[in-house]
Enzyme design. Structure first.
Site, PDB file in Angstrom:
ATOM      1  N   CYS B  93      -8.390  25.964  44.655  1.00 60.21           N
ATOM      2  CA  CYS B  93      -7.918  27.334  44.482  1.00 60.21           C
ATOM      3  C   CYS B  93      -8.957  28.145  43.752  1.00 60.21           C
ATOM      4  O   CYS B  93      -9.967  27.623  43.284  1.00 60.21           O
ATOM      5  CB  CYS B  93      -6.625  27.357  43.686  1.00 60.21           C
ATOM      6  SG  CYS B  93      -6.891  26.778  42.003  1.00 60.21           S
ATOM      7  N   CYS B  96     -10.158  27.095  40.176  1.00 57.65           N
ATOM      8  CA  CYS B  96     -11.201  26.082  40.074  1.00 57.65           C
ATOM      9  C   CYS B  96     -12.577  26.739  40.139  1.00 57.65           C
ATOM     10  O   CYS B  96     -13.476  26.391  39.373  1.00 57.65           O
ATOM     11  CB  CYS B  96     -11.078  25.067  41.221  1.00 57.65           C
ATOM     12  SG  CYS B  96      -9.487  24.253  41.294  1.00 57.65           S
ATOM     13  N   ASP B 498     -42.059  54.240  57.233  1.00 53.97           N
ATOM     14  CA  ASP B 498     -43.378  53.972  56.694  1.00 53.97           C
ATOM     15  C   ASP B 498     -44.285  53.850  57.905  1.00 53.97           C
ATOM     16  O   ASP B 498     -43.832  53.654  59.033  1.00 53.97           O
ATOM     17  CB  ASP B 498     -43.320  52.661  55.896  1.00 53.97           C
ATOM     18  CG  ASP B 498     -44.688  52.187  55.509  1.00 53.97           C
ATOM     19  OD1 ASP B 498     -44.984  51.016  55.761  1.00 53.97           O
ATOM     20  OD2 ASP B 498     -45.469  52.989  54.968  1.00 53.97           O
ATOM     21  N   ASP B 664     -42.041  48.134  55.197  1.00 58.78           N
ATOM     22  CA  ASP B 664     -42.355  46.719  55.157  1.00 58.78           C
ATOM     23  C   ASP B 664     -43.305  46.325  54.057  1.00 58.78           C
ATOM     24  O   ASP B 664     -43.429  45.158  53.730  1.00 58.78           O
ATOM     25  CB  ASP B 664     -42.972  46.286  56.476  1.00 58.78           C
ATOM     26  CG  ASP B 664     -44.450  46.623  56.493  1.00 58.78           C
ATOM     27  OD1 ASP B 664     -45.257  45.762  56.819  1.00 58.78           O
ATOM     28  OD2 ASP B 664     -44.778  47.771  56.135  1.00 58.78           O
ATOM     29  N   ASP B 668     -43.388  49.904  49.558  1.00 56.72           N
ATOM     30  CA  ASP B 668     -42.143  50.499  50.026  1.00 56.72           C
ATOM     31  C   ASP B 668     -40.944  50.043  49.210  1.00 56.72           C
ATOM     32  O   ASP B 668     -39.873  50.613  49.305  1.00 56.72           O
ATOM     33  CB  ASP B 668     -41.874  50.117  51.489  1.00 56.72           C
ATOM     34  CG  ASP B 668     -42.876  50.753  52.422  1.00 56.72           C
ATOM     35  OD1 ASP B 668     -43.229  50.111  53.422  1.00 56.72           O
ATOM     36  OD2 ASP B 668     -43.308  51.883  52.118  1.00 56.72           O
TER      37      ASP B 668
END
Lengths: 49, 767
Positions: B93, B96, B498, B664, B668
């Protein structure tokens, strides 16, 4: 009409047999990989060796 | 809420098991006593209050920690932290999960603890080395749980077991429902029959129905019971209540020789089981993908040793720098770089791309790739946890664990829903009693209301859509790092790109030059160590280079040589006796300018054009100060800014609302973090990937179109599903309350509504 007292147990028994068969196939893993089973038919003959 | 019952045998205060007769005290064993004290000392006694222990739960009796050496191979180093993934046994549950997370978080040197309740997978990160793991493991075991290094095979069987059980339930209840229907026809057909015959059929029906309901209804009863124990109501409570009430009502009626509803109960259970099975199947599919990827670890690779011989080793044992052979048909278990050979590979495991990609010396291949043609010899560059594949799986897991806004709405609604439903049922019962219809009709109506108002449709509306779109996105090679992002995407207005590496391939190539001239240039360049010469060589692979004579390098100016008696020069404009900036090639009396351009990525131009058509405002933000190439200038951007520093990019985005950034590079990352939706590529730097919300595994800007389309469609489907569930309830509930529906029809409608929602969500998988 009394024959129904016989027919119903028969029908039930047949049904139970079908259920048991299904449960057996389930337990023996035939429902594990549904996609693989579909393409099994396309495998080459040699595979079965 | 301690489980001590003074009247009967004394129960252990920790695990709830009966205390053996001759043992004094409040605990069944030293282990439990230890665990109890540990929990109390840590101030975590809230655990006992939150527990949902059902009688069948395994007792949390602590065991000994297994040898630490099992675990050490699974520890990885990441960003200065040690990390390990463990499978935790014994969780039943949320209490836990809470207990374990809290206990570990308070321990020294811990950096990061996360326990996924669904997969029972614990991710643990700490500052320090392997020795720190011992106390953490001891803590987990002291609480009574077991931990094992993560083995995906174990996970698969848990999921399968659950699916299997649900399938059995479906089979059994389906069988019973079908047969009962047949027998019930005789009872419902209104045929004249003696009371003895009627009794016979009724008892027959009962005999089949009762065991079926008791067996196939277990998942619902269990779930409802567990919720009620913590004084909460979940969606299974009305269902369980409805089933039990209808069954008891029918038994009661049977004893009085009147109409029974057993067939309705069983059919109800049948339809419910179908719904639950489909739900589990769908969750299983996405998890399966992750597990299949992980199973790679279990297979073998062929390693080449220093002396040239080969040995077969498990992929788990591969180390950085190992040289392995990659044969045709084989699947890579680690990220590698090709040393020898050229071939075509299937990258679908990582990118979803089904077209083979050709690779040769220097190419980077990811774990999961399949070799389609010729054998290759490769060097390992990333293994196991570091490989792109593994990171992919982790990202999938993380995105599934995070709840998004949609699910939060649904949860909140479900909270008020259940009590409302009970209230309405009660009201209907009272109303009809008042109207003098008698107990039977009153209770029947209440039962119908309980059944028909199943919030399954409502609760399934979002998860089914998310699961379906997640799956589709993965096939398209798109990864979501968090669930929120799919919901935010439809409101995006600005898209910022970019330049280098995002719109362009990042590789400079020389344009507008004759191959022969290029070959000569390369020949000269190979004698130089100038960066421009190196760049020239990098951009031209597999070129056959003529041999030259009298080659001389003039540092800082150029390289000179003889070819077929002609003087050839490669260098600056003054060196080549011409004008202009850049790199020049002089062959005899002819001068050629070497124009380096950054080529646009495949699909970039098309993607940009389509985005403009769809009404987005496009911005180009690049750190590159150089003037744009002609190709670039032709792209229909609305705003362009060059030479922007990372801070400038960040500030630029800050001024806008509803921004998506596609980038990338290292520069950036701040900008990505600032935008509402951040997109990066699989080949990008790790930092950019970390700041991104969405990752495109394919190096193709058209993925952006796929992503936007999917996000918009997902939103539409979620809205459709919500609308449907709401209107369904508004129509069906009044009908039930006014007695216009029998429980059996209620069952049919209720299950049908769930099915409609799921099927609608499944549409997302195809389009």
């Amino acid at each position: 009409m009394d024959v129904i007292l016989f027919l119903i147990p028969v029908a039930l028994t047949l049904g139970v047999i079908a259920l048991v068969a299904f449960l057996w196939s389930l337990k023996s893993g035939q429902f594990e990989d549904l996609e693989k089973e579909a393409s099994r038919i396309l495998f080459e003959e040699d595979e079965r060796k | 809420m301690f489980k001590s019952d003074q009247k009967t045998a004394k129960l252990c205060q920790h695990c709830g098991e009966p205390i053996p007769v001759h043992t004094a005290g409040n605990f069944c064993c030293i282990g439990c006593e230890g665990a109890y004290n540990f929990i109390q000392e840590s101030g975590l006694s809230g655990y006992y209050e939150h527990q949902q222990l059902s009688k069948n739960a395994r007792s949390l009796v602590p065991e000994d920690v297994p040898d630490i050496h099992w675990f050490v191979p699974f520890i990885t180093q990441d960003d200065g932290l040690s990390k390990i993934h463990l499978m935790i046994e014994g969780i039943h549950c949320a209490a836990c999960v809470w207990l374990i997370e809290q206990t570990l978080r308070r321990m020294p040197f811990i950096s990061h603890v996360r326990l996924n309740m669904g997969t029972r997978r614990l991710t643990l990160a700490w500052r320090g080395d392997n020795t720190h793991l011992q106390p953490y493991l001891e803590a987990i075991y002291k609480l009574g749980y077991k931990a094992m290094p993560f083995d995906p095979l174990i996970l698969k069987s848990e999921q399968k077991k659950e699916e299997k059980q649900l399938l059995i339930n479906m089979a059994v209840s389906g069988f019973a429902a079908g047969n009962l229907m047949t027998y019930s026809i005789s009872l419902w057909s209104g045929a004249e029959m003696s009371s003895a015959t009627q009794a016979f059929f009724t008892w027959l029906v009962a005999m089949i129905a009762l065991p079926t309901i008791a067996y196939a209804g277990r998942p619902f009863f269990r779930s409802a019971y567990r919720a009620l124990k913590t004084k909460r109501i979940n969606m299974d409570v009305p269902i369980a209540l409805a089933i039990i009430t209808a069954t008891c009502l029918s038994i009661f009626e049977m004893l009085y020789g009147r109409e029974t509803y057993f067939d309705g109960c069983v059919t109800l259970v049948f339809f419910l089981s179908i719904g639950r099975y489909l739900d589990t199947l769908m969750r299983g599919k996405s998890r399966q993908y992750a597990e299949d990827l992980l199973l790679l670890d279990q297979s073998m690779a062929t390693r080449r040793l220093v002396d040239g011989s080969f040995e077969i080793v498990p992929i788990k044992q591969l180390k950085l720098g190992d040289v392995i052979t990659f044969a045709k048909g084989e699947k890579l278990g680690a990220d590698v770089q090709v040393l020898e050979g050229h071939s075509a590979v299937d990258t679908s495991a990582l990118t979803g791309e089904s077209l083979p990609e050709s690779v040769s010396v220097g190419s980077l291949l990811g774990a999961g790739y399949v070799n389609l043609q010729n054998p290759l010899v490769c060097k390992v560059v990333a293994t196991g946890e570091k490989s792109a594949l593994y990171r992919l799986v982790q990202m999938i897991e993380e995105s599934e664990a995070v709840q998004n806004v949609y699910t939060r709405w649904a949860d909140k609604a479900a909270q008020i829903y259940a009590p409302t439903v009970h209230l309405l049922a009660l009201l209907s019962a009272i109303f009809w009693l008042f109207m003098g219809q008698g107990w039977y009709f009153a209770i029947l109506t209440a039962v119908t209301v309980l059944i028909v108002t199943c919030p399954c449709a409502f609760a399934l509306a979002v998860p089914s859509a998310m699961a379906a779109s997640n799956s589709r996105l993965r096939q398209q090679g798109i990864l979501l790092k968090n669930g929120d992002v799919l919901e935010k995407t439809p409101i995006i207005e600005h898209i910022i790109f970019d330049k280098t590496g995002t719109l362009t391939t990042g590789e400079l190539i020389v344009e507008k030059i004759q191959p022969k001239d290029l070959a000569i240039a390369c020949a000269l360049a190979s004698y130089s160590s100038h960066p421009l010469a190196k760049m020239l060589l990098l951009s031209t692979k597999d070129i056959s280079v003529p041999s030259l004579e009298n080659v001389q390098e003039f540092t800082g100016k150029g390289v000179q040589g003889l070819y077929n008696g002609q003087v050839i020069k490669l260098g600056s404009s003054s060196f080549c006796e011409t004008e202009g900036t850049g790199l020049f090639l002089r062959i005899g009396s002819r001068v050629q300018h070497l124009n380096f351009t950054d080529k646009l990525k495949g699909g970039a131009a098309e993607a940009v054009a389509r985005l403009v058509k769809q009404g987005y405002t496009l911005h180009l933000l690049t750190g590159d100060g150089k003037p744009l190439s002609d190709e670039m200038k032709n792209l229909p951007f609305h705003y362009i800014k060059t030479g922007a520093s990372p801070e400038e990019k960040h500030d630029y985005i800050k001024k806008l609302d509803y921004v998506m950034m596609v980038g990338d590079g290292l520069n950036d990352a701040p900008a990505l973090a600032q935008s509402d939706v951040a997109v990066s590529f699989g080949k990008a730097t790790a930092l950019a990937q970390n700041s991104a919300d969405v990752i495109f595994c394919r190096d193709d800007l058209l993925s952006l179109m796929d992503y936007l389309k999917t996000a918009n469609q997902t939103k539409r489907v979620v809205v459709q599903n919500f609308a449907f569930s709401v209107s369904y309830n508004f129509i069906a509930v009044p009908m039930a309350m006014f007695g216009l529906m029998t429980p059996m029809w209620a069952a049919v409608f209720m299950s049908a509504s769930s099915l409609v929602v799921v099927l609608n969500a499944l549409r997302l998988k195809r389009i």
